[in-house]
Structures are given as C-alpha cells and as structure tokens.
Scaffold this active site. Sequence first.
Site, mmCIF file in Angstrom:
data_model
loop_
_atom_site.group_PDB
_atom_site.id
_atom_site.type_symbol
_atom_site.label_atom_id
_atom_site.label_comp_id
_atom_site.label_asym_id
_atom_site.label_seq_id
_atom_site.Cartn_x
_atom_site.Cartn_y
_atom_site.Cartn_z
ATOM 1 C CB ILE A 1 41.898 41.669 28.387
ATOM 2 C CG1 ILE A 1 43.154 42.219 29.467
ATOM 3 C CG2 ILE A 1 41.654 40.497 28.954
ATOM 4 C CD1 ILE A 1 43.240 42.817 30.915
ATOM 5 C CG ASP B 1 25.076 38.822 28.685
ATOM 6 O OD1 ASP B 1 25.269 37.944 28.368
ATOM 7 O OD2 ASP B 1 26.297 40.024 28.361
#
Length: 326
Positions: A38, A176
């Site tokens: 993915i 993040d």
Amino acid sequence: MATGSKIKESKQSPELPKQLPIDFLKKITNNFAEDRIISEGPFGTLYKGIVPDDDKVIAVKKLQDNAPMSADKTFSKEVQNIMALKHVNIVELVGFCTETQKKLVQFDKRYIQADITESLICYEYLPNGSLQANLFDTKASAKQEINWDTRFKIIKGICQGLFFLHKLDIPIVHMDLKPENILLGVDMVPKIADFALSRVFGQEQTRLCTQTVVGSYGYMAPEYLYRGEISAQSDIYSLGLLIIEITTGEQNPREQPSARNFVDKVRKDWTLQHITSHSKYASLDSGSLQEVKTCIEIGIRCVEIDRRNRPPIEEIVGTLEGLRPS
C-alpha cells in the site's frame, strides 16, 4: 464546550487487539508480495492483507530494522500508545505480531544461525489511501479533485482526532503529523495514523526534552528541532502546516525542516482577494469563503515560531465548530 464533550465520549476501547501468528500474516499478504504494498515509509512497509474466510481486508505494517528508530522501540510505541484507543478520527489497531525465529544470515563472509525478530502491526484498512496521495499524487488513478466541503470536513476531523489525543487522561503527542500519516476512510473521513514517534505525557506533565530529534522534514516545530522540546504545541505546529496544505492545495516543498519559506509565502499570497479570485474557490458562497479565510488564519497562527503564541487544540476545534456545527 459541546464539541469537546462529544469527543471525550470516545474513550478507550475495552476490546484490545489480538496477537496474531506470523504465518497467518504471511498468508493474508501473499507472503508480503510486492503487489500487496500500500505504501512505504521510513519505519516500515504497509501491505494489504485479505482474510480468506470472510474477505475482510486489513492493513499490515512490517517494521524494518534500518528505520530511524529501532523496530522494537517503534513496535512498543505504536502498540502500547494506541492499543486501547477508540475514536472515529484515529486509525484503529486490530492486531499485532512479534515472533523470533532462527534464520541463516550472512555475517563476515559466512552464514550463521541467528535469532531474528519480526515485528508487525495490523490496522483497519482504509480504502481511500493517504491525504498525501489524494491531495498531491499526480497519478490520475490516485488523485481526485476534492471540493471545499470535503476539505473542511477533513480539517475538522483531523483537529477532533488531535483534540482526543491531547485531552486523554494520559495525553499522547503524535510528533509526526503530515499528509502521509492522515488516512482517509469511507466518505473521506480522516484518521490519524502512524504513532511511531508518539510520546505519552504524565497527567501533570506539559513538556519534556530529548537529545534525539527524529521527525519529518518540513513539519518539525522549531523548538523541537533546535532544543529538543516536546509539547502538545509541537503537534499544533505540524497541524498548522497540514491545515494550510489542505486549504490552499499547495504542497509544502519540504526544503526546510520547519517550512518557514512556505509559511511566509502563504501569509503573503493568500489574502481575501486571492481567495475570492482563486479558480478553486471563486464560485463559493460568502459563508464558505469565510471558512477558507479562517482556516488559513488558523494555520498561520499554528505555525508561530514561539510555541506560546500557538492556539490550543480546544480553541481550534471550537472555532471550526462555530463556522459550521457538526
């Protein structure tokens, strides 16, 4: 605040994820086949796993050893920090695996038998991929034009997810936030993902310091980058850049760790006159134009160099909710 109370109802889930055998994960990913990939990131590769009995699809992240942080540390952070979290705007962890097997590996021009630990984390599968792919991928198959209503919904959803993390009894700072780590589910509902760098704060703790600065170039708050300071306002800085990117449709070029040139350009260019004449927004009604303007203003406030001047997440959520109640 009504919005805040509604978010807080999504408390930690009593149903904890399952420990899964590695042979099962190999089977559902076709032995981690290339055509099942993915996405690939600094901490590991995400694969599409298809459970044969009921055709259920899950996402399997195989952690890599040469990541910016060791695989065992990444694994413990991701699993422990989000294992029990349940919220519509947080990606759900559905299983994990850590198994040690003896394998032949090459060392000093000869093969030796060594214990190799495989660490994998399984998440709910989100069919619309990442925000990065949807906003900025130039491949026609991966990109679709996202109208303002959808962009606004994505912004609100990310902010609600972050509110949930920051207001837990034991707060979590993500550390993040970037377009690659926002995944889009059915109806483009955004979910915050990838907690490899996340930090858990004590109940009375608001700030901590580290000597090891690891983050994504272009999204790091200046106080974290230069002084190793971590706080909820570190996430707010990254959130501001996300809001700016989603609203303007312009990509942070990531030429600087804190994207100051990008911020200055948006502050200079995206005036009300520019918004009303922009091809993407020229046909919007006055209410929607106000939403665009306010989102840019919020984004700019979030990326103030002095963290004390950035708005807290509850203020951001309240402002967005005031523009368009859920």
